[in-house]
Structures are given as structure tokens and as C-alpha cells.
Design a protein around this motif. Structure first.
Motif, PDB file in Angstrom:
ATOM      1  N   ARG A 225       0.815  -1.220   0.000  1.00 34.96           N
ATOM      2  CA  ARG A 225       0.000   0.000   0.000  1.00 34.96           C
ATOM      3  C   ARG A 225       0.849   1.270   0.000  1.00 34.96           C
ATOM      4  O   ARG A 225       0.350   2.360  -0.250  1.00 34.96           O
ATOM      5  CB  ARG A 225      -0.941  -0.010   1.207  1.00 34.96           C
ATOM      6  N   ASP A 260      -5.196 -11.940   2.446  1.00 38.18           N
ATOM      7  CA  ASP A 260      -3.813 -11.562   2.116  1.00 38.18           C
ATOM      8  C   ASP A 260      -2.909 -12.778   2.249  1.00 38.18           C
ATOM      9  O   ASP A 260      -2.876 -13.424   3.306  1.00 38.18           O
ATOM     10  CB  ASP A 260      -3.311 -10.470   3.067  1.00 38.18           C
ATOM     11  N   GLU A 273      -3.491 -12.817   6.454  1.00 38.16           N
ATOM     12  CA  GLU A 273      -4.723 -12.496   7.188  1.00 38.16           C
ATOM     13  C   GLU A 273      -5.925 -12.570   6.248  1.00 38.16           C
ATOM     14  O   GLU A 273      -5.779 -12.531   5.023  1.00 38.16           O
ATOM     15  CB  GLU A 273      -4.651 -11.102   7.827  1.00 38.16           C
ATOM     16  N   ASN A 275      -9.445 -10.533   5.696  1.00 37.20           N
ATOM     17  CA  ASN A 275     -10.157  -9.315   6.114  1.00 37.20           C
ATOM     18  C   ASN A 275     -11.677  -9.458   5.994  1.00 37.20           C
ATOM     19  O   ASN A 275     -12.176  -9.860   4.940  1.00 37.20           O
ATOM     20  CB  ASN A 275      -9.708  -8.140   5.238  1.00 37.20           C
TER      21      ASN A 275
HETATM   22 MG    MG Z   1      -3.751  -6.850   5.220  1.00 42.40          MG
END
Ligand code: MG
Ligand code: ADP
Length: 302
Positions: A225, A260, A273, A275
Motif C-alpha cells: 500500500r 492476504d 490475514e 479481512n
Molecule cells: Mg492486510
């Protein structure tokens, strides 16, 4: 009636609202910051879905709520009462307990459920659950004892990352120099999560009721990101990884998710993870995957 847990200032909530409107679906924002002043709730826990919400005077019977899109829980108003810490805290807890009891009890198509969010807020526990179910995750250490980090650093050949236990900061690679830095001195106050660094590429997998969509993200930063020039490519996942994604959904009580994963240099998919309220607008636009349509379909046709 479809409830959007969140508010119009969030791009995802606003987009979902716009689409529901264009499809003539009845919807309403549930912004928990308005509770209790502008949200009244009446319900009977001894009965099934008996009760109503009044959001700014709009009455919504529980029985009419077809789906909930849980985007943002905006928290509950915390008011200082006469400098009385006990009373202040008690009122906050009472409000929270009433609201969360309802979230747990209301029978509707939750996308996603309060259980899924509660697990996600305990990210280290979510990792533990995955590991218990034979999902490959990075070796992980959660600690507020700085002395335990050196050992972990050496066990992982000096290739480790640090990130918050819950969230709110980017993932960072930890160098030997950083290990001696004074910021580790504050660790005893705020625990952190350390992980073996998975050298490779990011994979993001969107799982919906009617489809699974995967892409690879090539970025120059540890946390993609931070890289505005990252590249996004559609990919096909091996069958075993698809199976693991569905397994993760089940373990973490998710109805849909943005998962992810890191694909390491040996071709192993390492789960980072899952989400419960992933962002999708940007990825939908870039890849042309039907992410927005899939979510809308889940909400309208439970
Ligand atoms: Mg993440
Ligand atoms: N163990 C790791 N090894 C390599 N990169 C990681 C690791 N953990 C996280 N990252 C990178 O950082 C990003 C953010 O980490 P993540 O655990 O998903 O936290 P967040 O809650 O901030 O999304 C991941 O998508 C990945 O690009």
C-alpha cells in the motif's frame, strides 16, 4: 431493507448505497456514533427477531432487515460524566453491551458477522486458529519483552518484520540496527507482532458466495500500500490454495473476504490475514473482476 454499518463519508459505504439506490433497494446507514441520541433500539431477546431500530426517526423492524453490509463500526459515544470515571466507563459499557447483544442476536444475512469481526480484532488469535487447522502462516512472535526479539531475529536469519498486534501502521522490515534502537525500549508498554519475513510476492484473494478472484501484486515496498506504482495481475490459484481459502473462511466465520497471502520463492502460499470488510473499489476497477457486483449480489439475494 439493507443496513449499511458505516457512514456516507466512507467511499465503500457510499458506493454500496448508490448502487442499492439505483436498484431501488431500500437501505439505511447505521452509524453507531448516533447511538443513543439518534438511534433508538427496542427488542426482546426472549423472542426471535422481535424489535426495531429507529434511526433518525426512520423505523426499521428487525424482521424487515434482509442483509447487513458491515463496513465500519464507528464506535460508541464515550461521554465524560461529572469527572466520574466509574460512571463514565459504566455508561459506555452498558451502551456497548446493548448494541453488541443485538449484533449477536439479530438473525439476518450479515456480511460479515460480529463474530467474524471480533476474531479479526484478535489477529494473533486468528493466526493461531489458522495454524491449528494446518494453514501455512509465517512464524510469529507477539511480545512486549524486547529480550525475546533478538532470539527470534537469529532464528529467522535476521529476516523479520514488525507490525502492530491489531493494526494501524504499515509492516516494516526490522534491521539489526533497529533492534538496538530506543523504540524497542517502549515495547514493554505496547506489544508488537514480529514475523519471519516471507520473501516473495503479495497475493490478494477475494472470496464471495459465487466466486473466487485472485491477483498478484508486485510492489517495491514491504507493504504494497506504500507503493503507488505497484502492479496488479490476475492469477489462477492452485486447487489446494483455493481449498485452504475456503477453510480459512470457515474457521474465521467469514461469508466473504479479502485474503492476504504471500507467495514465497519456493512457490508456497503463506497466509497473512483474512479481512472481514476488505476494500475492493480500486481492485475492481484495475482488474475488472466483478467484486462490486458480487458483494451487491450477496446483499440483495441472500
Ligand atoms: Mg492486510
Ligand atoms: N510476514 C510477512 N512477510 C512479508 N510481508 C509481510 C508479512 N506480513 C505482512 N506483510 C506485508 O504487509 C502487508 C500488511 O500486513 P497485514 O498483516 O495484512 O496487516 P494490515 O492489517 O496492515 O493489512 C501484507 O499485505 C504484506 O504485503
Amino acid at each position: 431493507m439493507i443496513l449499511i454499518l458505516g457512514d456516507n463519508n466512507d467511499a465503500h459505504s457510499a458506493l454500496v448505497a448508490d448502487i442499492l439506490k439505483s436498484k431501488k433497494e431500500d437501505f439505511c446507514f447505521l452509524d453507531t456514533r448516533l447511538y443513543p441520541e439518534n438511534i433508538l433500539i427496542k427488542w426482546n431477546p426472549d423472542e426471535n427477531n422481535e424489535g426495531y431500530l429507529k434511526i433518525k426517526n426512520k423505523k426499521i423492524n428487525f424482521k424487515d432487515i434482509k442483509s447487513v453490509y458491515w463496513r465500519n463500526f464507528n464506535g460508541i459515544k464515550f461521554e465524560r460524566i461529572n469527572n466520574d470515571a466509574y460512571l463514565t466507563d459504566m455508561i459506555y459499557r452498558e451502551r456497548k453491551s446493548a448494541l453488541f447483544s443485538l449484533f449477536y442476536s439479530l438473525k439476518t444475512n450479515w456480511c460479515n458477522s460480529v463474530e467474524a469481526f471480533e476474531i479479526h480484532q484478535k489477529k494473533a488469535y486468528a493466526l493461531h486458529l489458522m495454524k491449528e487447522n494446518n494453514i501455512r502462516i509465517p512464524r510469529t512472535l507477539v511480545t512486549n519483552d524486547k529480550n525475546s526479539i533478538k532470539e527470534f531475529f537469529e532464528q529467522n536469519n535476521g529476516e523479520i518484520i514488525v507490525k502492530p498486534v491489531l493494526g494501524g501502521a504499515y509492516t516494516e522490515k526490522l534491521t539489526k540496527r533497529a533492534l538496538t534502537k530506543s523504540r524497542l525500549e517502549t515495547l514493554y508498554k505496547v506489544p508488537a507482532k514480529f514475523q519471519e519475513y516471507i520473501d516473495g510476492e503479495d497475493v490478494r484473494v477475494y472470496v464471495y458466495k459465487n466466486g473466487i478472484y485472485a491477483l498478484k501484486i508486485n510492489s517495491k515496498t514491504v507493504d504494497f500500500r506504500e507503493d503507488r506504482n505497484a502492479k496488479y495481475t490476475k492469477i489462477k490459484l492452485p486447487k489446494k490454495v483455493i481449498k485452504d481459502c475456503y477453510k480459512v473462511m470457515e474457521i474465521l466465520k467469514l461469508k466473504y473476504s479479502g485474503i492476504d497471502i504471500r507467495l514465497n520463492k519456493n512457490g508456497e502460499y503463506v497466509f497473512i490475514e483474512a479481512n472481514p470488510a476488505p476494500m475492493f473499489i480500486f481492485i475492481d476497477r484495475i482488474t475488472k473482476y466483478p467484486l462490486i457486483d458480487s458483494l451487491i449480489d450477496m446483499l440483495i439475494n441472500p
